[in-house]
Write a protein that holds these residues in place. Structure first.
Motif, PDB file in Angstrom:
ATOM      1  N   GLY A  63      20.757   7.864 -61.667  1.00 18.12           N
ATOM      2  CA  GLY A  63      20.354   6.499 -61.315  1.00 18.12           C
ATOM      3  C   GLY A  63      19.357   6.480 -60.176  1.00 18.12           C
ATOM      4  N   ASN A  64      18.942   5.279 -59.782  1.00 18.74           N
ATOM      5  CA  ASN A  64      18.018   5.152 -58.655  1.00 18.74           C
ATOM      6  C   ASN A  64      18.671   5.692 -57.399  1.00 18.74           C
TER       7      ASN A  64
ATOM      8  N   GLU B 200       8.760  11.058 -63.348  1.00 18.85           N
ATOM      9  CA  GLU B 200       8.506   9.752 -63.980  1.00 18.85           C
ATOM     10  C   GLU B 200       7.131   9.677 -64.626  1.00 18.85           C
TER      11      GLU B 200
ATOM     12  N   LYS C 208       2.672   1.867 -74.465  1.00 17.83           N
ATOM     13  CA  LYS C 208       3.408   2.482 -75.578  1.00 17.83           C
ATOM     14  C   LYS C 208       2.619   3.617 -76.206  1.00 17.83           C
TER      15      LYS C 208
ATOM     16  N   HIS D 294      13.492   7.315 -66.605  1.00 18.28           N
ATOM     17  CA  HIS D 294      14.555   6.343 -66.843  1.00 18.28           C
ATOM     18  C   HIS D 294      14.494   5.812 -68.260  1.00 18.28           C
ATOM     19  N   GLN D 295      13.380   6.103 -68.959  1.00 13.61           N
ATOM     20  CA  GLN D 295      13.250   5.630 -70.321  1.00 13.61           C
ATOM     21  C   GLN D 295      13.796   6.687 -71.271  1.00 13.61           C
TER      22      GLN D 295
ATOM     23  N   GLY E 266      12.821   3.612 -57.032  1.00  9.91           N
ATOM     24  CA  GLY E 266      13.614   2.604 -57.736  1.00  9.91           C
ATOM     25  C   GLY E 266      14.346   1.689 -56.777  1.00  9.91           C
ATOM     26  N   GLN E 267      14.835   2.264 -55.680  1.00 11.38           N
ATOM     27  CA  GLN E 267      15.516   1.427 -54.696  1.00 11.38           C
ATOM     28  C   GLN E 267      14.552   0.436 -54.059  1.00 11.38           C
TER      29      GLN E 267
ATOM     30  N   ARG F 125      14.080  -2.369 -56.306  1.00 15.27           N
ATOM     31  CA  ARG F 125      15.259  -3.236 -56.297  1.00 15.27           C
ATOM     32  C   ARG F 125      15.249  -4.169 -55.089  1.00 15.27           C
TER      33      ARG F 125
ATOM     34  N   ALA G 101      10.312   1.931 -62.765  1.00 17.47           N
ATOM     35  CA  ALA G 101      11.029   2.637 -61.701  1.00 17.47           C
ATOM     36  C   ALA G 101      12.520   2.304 -61.607  1.00 17.47           C
ATOM     37  N   VAL G 102      12.983   1.192 -62.199  1.00 18.01           N
ATOM     38  CA  VAL G 102      14.439   0.957 -62.141  1.00 18.01           C
ATOM     39  C   VAL G 102      15.156   1.714 -63.255  1.00 18.01           C
ATOM     40  N   ASP G 103      16.380   2.133 -62.951  1.00 19.24           N
ATOM     41  CA  ASP G 103      17.115   2.921 -63.941  1.00 19.24           C
ATOM     42  C   ASP G 103      17.708   2.014 -65.019  1.00 19.24           C
ATOM     43  N   LYS G 104      18.377   2.634 -65.977  1.00 21.85           N
ATOM     44  CA  LYS G 104      18.880   1.877 -67.150  1.00 21.85           C
ATOM     45  C   LYS G 104      19.775   0.733 -66.723  1.00 21.85           C
TER      46      LYS G 104
ATOM     47  N   GLN H 215       7.690  -1.630 -71.544  1.00 25.71           N
ATOM     48  CA  GLN H 215       8.932  -1.276 -72.228  1.00 25.71           C
ATOM     49  C   GLN H 215       9.381  -2.444 -73.097  1.00 25.71           C
ATOM     50  N   ASP H 216      10.213  -2.159 -74.074  1.00 20.00           N
ATOM     51  CA  ASP H 216      10.801  -3.244 -74.856  1.00 20.00           C
ATOM     52  C   ASP H 216      11.911  -3.872 -74.041  1.00 20.00           C
TER      53      ASP H 216
END
Ligand code: HEM
Ligand SMILES: Nc1ncnc2c1ncn2[C@@H]1O[C@H](COP(=O)(O)OP(=O)(O)OP(=O)(O)O)[C@@H](O)[C@H]1O
Ligand SMILES: Nc1ncnc2c1ncn2[C@@H]1O[C@H](COP(=O)(O)OP(=O)(O)OP(=O)(O)O)[C@@H](O)[C@H]1O
Ligand SMILES: [Mg+2]
Ligand SMILES: [Mg+2]
Lengths: 233, 251, 216, 233, 216
Positions: free
Chosen positions: C38-39, C170, C177, C202-203, E148-149, E152, E174-177, E203-204
């Motif tokens: 995770g982040n 990353e 896409k 993360h993708q 990512g933080q 956030r 940059a944010v996780d899932k 992203q989708d």
């Protein structure tokens, strides 16, 4: 293609670094003029501030000129490594097989060519504006050229130490200016003694040895400081 | 804000291109004529100065350029004001031209003064009020040029640069009288009388007439240069516009 | 018989507190590893450790069997995360054009094209730019590019410098896409030709081959 | 919650900006000392460079001191808006309903408090180092305090114009130093005339009017310049 | 009856050449619009235009029925792309802690909590930090956060300042899932409560509601 031999030559890398650095400076053309402009600008503050008759100005000229040379070299070195740290090129250099000092020496050579040489060439005009006797001018140019090498090395060392620090200009001054003092002393003494009629062989030789010493030793210190800065980033 | 008719016209590059095309030959010829008359008269026929001999003749270059240098700053600031208020693109180009020409004039004044100083005072440079003010004026011009030059990215950033330069020019305009007055006051406190050569003019009438002609000639020359530079800027900034192609091909 | 490119033994690192403890894994030729977490779990820190840009608290790192010493390897090509206060940026010079940046890259790093003639290099750069659909902006200065285009320029180094191991932080961020598909293709090709790739993302990534995961 | 009324007060916003700015300066504590250090360092170069007897130094002191005050105020303003442009707070300010000048004035007030006041307080020690007669000291402090306000405004104006420019320090100097000249003149004249025995009421009043003029007009120019810098980014 | 929050009429903008021409769309209350386009197609430029941070060549922009003038609106909350040379960064002060940053944000922008007491604000900030799993790093300086933080922290402004329109440039980068799911939830909730969202993303995104697309 994988595991193709990595061909690598220090001379070629040096040349490439010099070329790249010159290109970058050239891209910001106006930056090249900046140390010169700074020189003229600060210089013209003194006669205004002091408002002294021209004989007195003339006597103060070597000292004032050299203080301004110090400041110009200090501030022009401030950003030497900043962009390279910020955009990641510095860490790329650290990862590369090439010794970091190749990059450092190349960068410093270009810096000297783009900053010290113009300052030396412009100094006669500045000397004129302060009514310095013409007899002092050749030694003035020499002293800026030779002393400028040490100044650049010292300032670059300060810049390397402070590159990862938030507001670096003043800290840089704090580190650099005390180291400048010997150069300042011998340079202004050289000019003074030339005006007084003796050719300052001794002073110029000492300045020369400062230049050699700093050019030989400081690149290593600079490389080490840069490594620390990347880790501290 | 209601836009005056004249300003409105200036908003139209084709109109400016046409009018300046007609004006330029007139101004150019007039400037040449005036300057030739003044310089031939001044250099060849005006009497020698009692104290300075022939070296004083550089006055015919020095004084006109010095006068234009200061006037040019106000012209530049005015174009900046018009640009900021009415957003007329042409004014942006004119401001760039005025900055360049003004800086060149200031440099000429300084340079001719220095050349003059050598035979007269025995030194190239002196810190007297007028000279110091002129030097500061030169720096003010360089600041404006520096800003224009520094905002050199895309067209948008160039426009931002001209706006920044306009603001700087306006601030400079407020400052120039203050700078001139204070420098003048300061140096008059301590200056030895020997340096007061640039003070009150005691020029003979026969020297004065060509000088006046030279000053007028220089003004006309300035106007000519301003139109010319602005046209060049216009050509490069509108190079892909249809009206410009039409205008050029008509010739 | 496979070559072990990277061997990590009981590695620990962190700031005030350890971020990860005793992480061990290895990366062989023709392998891909995905560092997951995770982040703030320490992925970027781990990669920096592996390349000697951040000191590990304990543990060993071997590249091609040799212990890591910073500043002396040509084993890997590292592309950092797209700017974040303490991480490593893309290594592009804002003031230079895309093409100039790549020329500079070729001439200042040790690589197979270093001895090649100017024209050969130029051709290779043009090929690569074409592949990454950057030809249209090849003469723009990097500061004038969109964030995805900047990322693409940095990715083009992968193609210019045929390094055995790619370390990518990353790499899929900011690319569109079509760019993701392209990069997935590049990674697959590289691995098929015998390369190794270590990346974070993360993708979800579809590479059409087995991917080791390193969970933090 | 959507469309809740936006409560907004200029006084509260001003206070909040002042607090935030002071907190930021406080976070970089060493930056606070830097203008002072710079002052001391550059000042101590002069006796070394000029090598003049102390009576002469004393006579030059007001001028030299003030040139260094100019440089210190110049370089301490260099980074005034840089971080705010880089981290996006400046465009956030532009988008906000609050007039930009609230932010500008708050920032400038803090800058004056953190730079000008320490410089003024330190100036007596510097005067001592240059053997300036003690009689000049009160007016020296006053002149730095009052003149410093104009200097900060002018330097901030230069900083706002150049904040989006690549290598800005020299361009900043070019823009700022000429505008500094009137302040320099009246300040050094004030000290000089005080040493000579007349209290410089006129000079101090003029300095005061410069301060008022620049504090009244330049914040607008600064706001306008900041808007342009965001567009240029 | 729906409220038109944003109305864009035949908008064109670009640098040397136009990037997009005659783009028209509108955003009403309870609507989400996704601006789509490849790298360099002009998404960031479009958003900057809409907020008056970049001059349009032609066309009109109306916010809540009023014509756009930069520097005079509280209609929208804009979170820029995560650094790229010419775009707008996250609006965080590196030297301040996460909590201090949010306090500063609350006290310097016009918002519903401006008149609230210190404790109320503090509580709200803690709630928001909890929601974004940032409590553990609440006292760290922003420069010490992972990318990512940092993203956030910038996203937490959405919860602090209840603005009707959110304009988000690549908020999912940059944010996780887990963060993506969280943000999707936030957007859905905001829209259900009557808000509007305009965002870009490569992203989708699954929001569980109909999303207008604006194709560049
Ligand atoms: C670098 C040196 C010099 C500069 C920058 C300079 C600058 C100026 C300026 C700005 C003017 C003003 C025109 C006006 O007030 O309308 C002027 C006029 C004049 N200058 Fe100079 N000057 C310099 C050197 C000299 C020298 C060496 C002399 C002769 C000894 C000289 C003699 C004059 C005279 C006679 C005038 C006309 C005065 C008048 O019309 O009242 N200047 N100069
Ligand atoms: N300052 C500038 N000068 C010139 N061209 C620019 C400038 N900034 C951006 N551009 C160009 O404008 C185009 C659009 O940029 P923009 O940032 O809007 O793209 P984007 O759609 O947001 O892309 P991404 O998906 O990569 O974020 C790009 O091709 C870029 O090269
Ligand atoms: N300079 C620093 N000082 C203190 N703590 C730091 C510093 N840099 C990073 N950290 C902490 O280390 C942790 C890991 O950071 P890192 O950048 O490695 O995360 P990451 O896994 O790459 O996250 P992301 O997915 O957001 O990129 C974070 O919690 C961060 O707060
Ligand atoms: Mg990371
Ligand atoms: Mg974008």
């Amino acid at each position: 293609m994988i595991n193709a031999p990595m061909i690598f030559s220090i001379a070629a890398a040096f040349k490439a670094h010099v070329k790249a650095e010159s290109l970058l400076r050239w891209r910001h053309k106006s930056d090249i003029l900046q140390p010169l402009l700074f020189f003229v600008l600060v210089l013209s503050l003194f006669p205004i501030a002091i408002n002294a008759p021209s004989q007195e100005l003339a006597r103060l000229a070597p000292g004032i000129l050299w203080v301004i040379v110090l400041l110009a070299s200090l501030f022009s070195a401030e950003h030497l490594f900043r962009d390279d740290l910020g955009d990641g090129s510095l860490s790329a250099q650290l990862l590369s097989v090439q010794p970091l000092s190749v990059y450092v020496v190349a960068k410093l050579s270009v810096h000297v060519a783009f900053v010290v040489v113009p300052l030396a060439l412009a100094s006669p005009i500045m000397a004129l504006m302060l009514h310095m006797p013409g007899s002092g001018v050749p030694v003035l140019i020499l002293s800026v050229l030779i002393g400028g090498v040490s100044l650049s090395m010292i300032a670059a060392f300060g810049a390397a130490l402070t590159v990862s620090v938030h507001q670096r200009s003043m800290l840089l001054a704090l580190i650099t200016l005390p180291l400048y003092v010997p150069v300042l002393i011998f340079a202004s003494s050289a000019i003074q003694s030339n005006i007084d009629g003796t050719f300052p062989t001794m002073q110029l030789l000492i300045l020369m040895s400062f230049a050699l010493l700093s050019a030989a030793l400081l690149p290593w210190a600079i490389s080490a400081a840069l490594k620390l800065s990347v880790e501290n980033k | 804000m209601k836009v005056p008719q004249f300003i409105h016209l200036l908003g139209s590059p084709p109109w400016f291109y046409r009018i300046s095309g007609q004006l330029m030959p007139v101004l150019g010829l007039l400037a040449c004529a005036l300057l030739i008359v003044a310089w031939v008269w001044g250099l060849g026929f005006a009497p020698e100065d009692a104290k300075q001999g022939n070296s004083y003749r550089i006055i015919y270059l020095h004084v006109p350029t010095a006068v234009i240098a200061l006037a040019g700053y106000y012209v530049m600031a005015f174009t900046g004001l018009v640009y900021l208020v009415w957003r007329i693109q042409l004014m942006a180009l004119m401001l760039k031209s005025a900055a360049l020409i003004g800086a060149a004039m200031t440099f000429l004044a300084l340079f001719s003064g220095a050349v003059w100083g050598k035979p007269t005072w025995g030194t190239w440079w002196v810190w007297d009020a007028r000279i110091t003010s002129m030097l500061i004026l030169f720096f003010l011009y360089l600041g404006v040029l520096g800003i224009i030059n520094a905002f050199s990215g895309s067209k948008t950033s160039q426009q931002a640069g001209v706006k920044a330069a306009s603001i700087l020019a306006l601030v400079g305009t407020v400052n120039i009288p203050i700078i001139y007055k204070s420098v003048d006051w300061w140096f008059s406190l301590h200056q030895p009388a020997t340096l007061k050569l640039t003070g009150k003019s005691n020029i003979d009438g026969s020297m004065l007439t060509p000088l006046l002609i030279a000053i007028v000639g220089c003004y006309v020359f300035y106007a000519f240069m301003l139109l010319w530079r602005t046209r060049i800027e216009l050509q490069s900034s509108e190079h892909n516009k249809q009206w410009l192609r039409d205008a050029v091909s008509k010739k | 018989m496979s070559i072990t490119r990277l061997q990590v033994d009981r590695l620990s690192a962190g700031y005030e507190r350890p971020l990860f403890r005793d992480v061990s894994f290895s990366l062989e030729a023709q392998q891909v590893a995905h560092v997951m977490g995770g982040n703030g779990s320490g992925k970027t820190t781990l990669l920096n450790c592996l390349l000697g840009l951040f000191p590990a608290t304990s543990g060993d790192i071997y590249w091609n069997g040799f212990e890591l010493r910073a500043n002396a390897f040509d084993a890997a090509l590292y592309l950092g995360e797209q700017v974040n206060a303490q991480s490593y940026a893309l290594g592009l010079k804002n003031a230079l054009s895309v093409r100039e940046n790549l020329q500079l890259y070729l001439s200042t790093t040790a690589n197979a094209l270093q001895a090649a003639s100017q024209t050969v290099r130029q051709q290779r750069i043009d090929q690569v730019l074409e592949q990454l659909s950057l030809l249209a902006v090849a003469n723009k200065r990097c500061e004038q590019l969109s964030s995805g285009q900047q990322r693409r320029v940095s990715l083009s180094k992968l193609l210019l410098n045929p390094c055995a191991v790619w370390v990518l932080d990353e790499p899929f961020a900011a690319v569109d896409k079509q760019g993701v598909v392209l990069l997935e293709g590049l990674i697959s090709q590289h691995v098929e030709k015998g390369g190794s790739v270590l990346f974070t993302s993360h993708q979800d990534v579809s590479l059409g081959m087995s991917v080791r995961t390193v969970q933090l």
